[in-house]
Design an enzyme around this catalytic site. Structure first.
Site, PDB file in Angstrom:
ATOM      1  N   PRO A  91      42.350  70.101  55.836  1.00  0.00           N
ATOM      2  CA  PRO A  91      42.490  69.326  57.080  1.00  0.00           C
ATOM      3  C   PRO A  91      41.127  69.020  57.698  1.00  0.00           C
ATOM      4  O   PRO A  91      41.017  68.110  58.512  1.00  0.00           O
ATOM      5  CB  PRO A  91      43.319  70.234  57.977  1.00  0.00           C
ATOM      6  CG  PRO A  91      43.240  71.589  57.393  1.00  0.00           C
ATOM      7  CD  PRO A  91      42.939  71.429  55.930  1.00  0.00           C
ATOM      8  N   GLU A 118      45.024  80.295  54.852  1.00  0.00           N
ATOM      9  CA  GLU A 118      44.103  79.658  55.809  1.00  0.00           C
ATOM     10  C   GLU A 118      43.100  78.767  55.097  1.00  0.00           C
ATOM     11  O   GLU A 118      42.230  78.164  55.721  1.00  0.00           O
ATOM     12  CB  GLU A 118      43.381  80.725  56.629  1.00  0.00           C
ATOM     13  CG  GLU A 118      44.298  81.577  57.484  1.00  0.00           C
ATOM     14  CD  GLU A 118      45.243  80.715  58.330  1.00  0.00           C
ATOM     15  OE1 GLU A 118      46.466  80.869  58.175  1.00  0.00           O
ATOM     16  OE2 GLU A 118      44.731  79.868  59.107  1.00  0.00           O
ATOM     17  N   ASP A 175      46.351  44.462  48.201  1.00  0.00           N
ATOM     18  CA  ASP A 175      46.878  45.600  48.982  1.00  0.00           C
ATOM     19  C   ASP A 175      46.343  45.565  50.396  1.00  0.00           C
ATOM     20  O   ASP A 175      45.240  45.084  50.625  1.00  0.00           O
ATOM     21  CB  ASP A 175      46.344  46.910  48.371  1.00  0.00           C
ATOM     22  CG  ASP A 175      47.357  47.540  47.441  1.00  0.00           C
ATOM     23  OD1 ASP A 175      47.016  48.546  46.808  1.00  0.00           O
ATOM     24  OD2 ASP A 175      48.472  46.989  47.341  1.00  0.00           O
TER      25      ASP A 175
END
Ligand code: JD8
Length: 267
Positions: A91, A118, A175
């Site tokens: 993240p 974690e 795209d």
């Protein structure tokens, strides 16, 4: 020899069917992509196949052990072997993008290190960076429980750009976000508008007339207008990055609350 993709994870079964179906599955069947999924626990050193331990400095949860990851990656990417790019979903990574997908599609070999808990001890990335390119990549600003889902998303985004994987090549070219080496992609930087198919009338809802007009210029203009409106509504952050807007584009954006003057366009 197509693109080789290795995946290291404590949940190898996570990749069973997704890599065997649809475009990616067919590409693997043709040998355009070669997948190898590795169970990290194979490199665990104790009878309990432990891959995690308590975090130094305290805090919640557990951290994945560097020695287990180090042994796994050293075996999967031997120093004297074929070069590879290591991709570590996290993240706290750089945002994944269509341009990155296009770059990865041109690589000979990718290795995805899927963490859990974690995350992976930070020294693993440092150590691997000493001998190969390592990308810490995030899918977006939300928290997953591990790297597997992110790896699958990136693999699909990369796989569909490989030669021969998509039926008619043209569709990759235009795209949205069009990073796949097609700078002139008409929709570059825009969200695509809605699409329609038969029946022409469904639940008293008609397909927009222009789409059955056969007037390709009018259809292309309508689709661009819809893309501009949807981008203004859903991704206003993309408007500033738009280039080569013609008068009609600026008119549509002004109606959508984004007055863009010709001067602005010059800069
Ligand atoms: C890898 C472990 C879980 C993350 C404590 C929850 C990517 N866009 C993204 N969101 N989340 C991830 C991701 C989450 C991961 C791992 C990727 C490995 N976790 C951790 C930190 C907080 N738990 C991701 N790409």
């Amino acid at each position: 020899m197509g693109l080789r993709i290795d995946i290291v994870t404590i949940f190898p079964e996570y990749f069973g069917s997704p890599l065997g179906v649809s475009l990616i599955g067919k590409a693997a069947g043709r040998g355009d992509i070669e997948f190898r999924v590795h169970d990290l626990r194979r490199w665990a050193r104790d009878v309990h196949h432990t891959v995690d331990d308590v975090p130094f400095g305290g805090g919640p949860g557990m951290v994945m052990k560097p020695d287990v990851w180090g042994d796994a990656l050293d075996e999967i990417i031997p120093a004297d072997g074929e070069a590879a790019r290591l991709v570590v979903p996290t993240p706290s990574g750089v945002p994944f993008s269509q341009d990155m997908a296009a770059g990865y599609a041109a690589e000979p070999r990718l290795v995805f290190a899927c963490g859990r808990y974690e995350g992976i001890d930070g020294r693993v990335v440092e150590a691997m960076r000493a001998r190969m390119p390592v990308d810490e990549v995030s899918l977006g600003d939300y928290v997953l429980a591990g790297g597997e889902a992110a790896a699958l998303v990136m693999i699909e985004a990369v796989g569909r750009l490989l030669p021969g994987v998509l039926g008619n090549v043209s569709s990759a070219g235009d795209d949205s976000f069009g990073g796949d080496g097609d700078p002139a992609g008409a929709m570059r930087g825009l969200l695509e508008g809605p699409v329609y198919t038969r029946p022409r009338a469904w639940r008293e809802r008609e397909v927009p007339e222009v789409l059955v007009s056969g007037n390709h210029a009018a259809i292309a203009r309508w689709r661009r207008d819809m893309a501009l409106r949807r981008t203004a509504a859903y991704r206003p952050d993309l408007i500033a990055g738009l280039r080569d807007l013609d008068r009609r584009d600026r008119e549509v954006l002004a109606e959508a609350g984004f007055p863009v003057s010709a001067e602005d366009m010059a800069h």
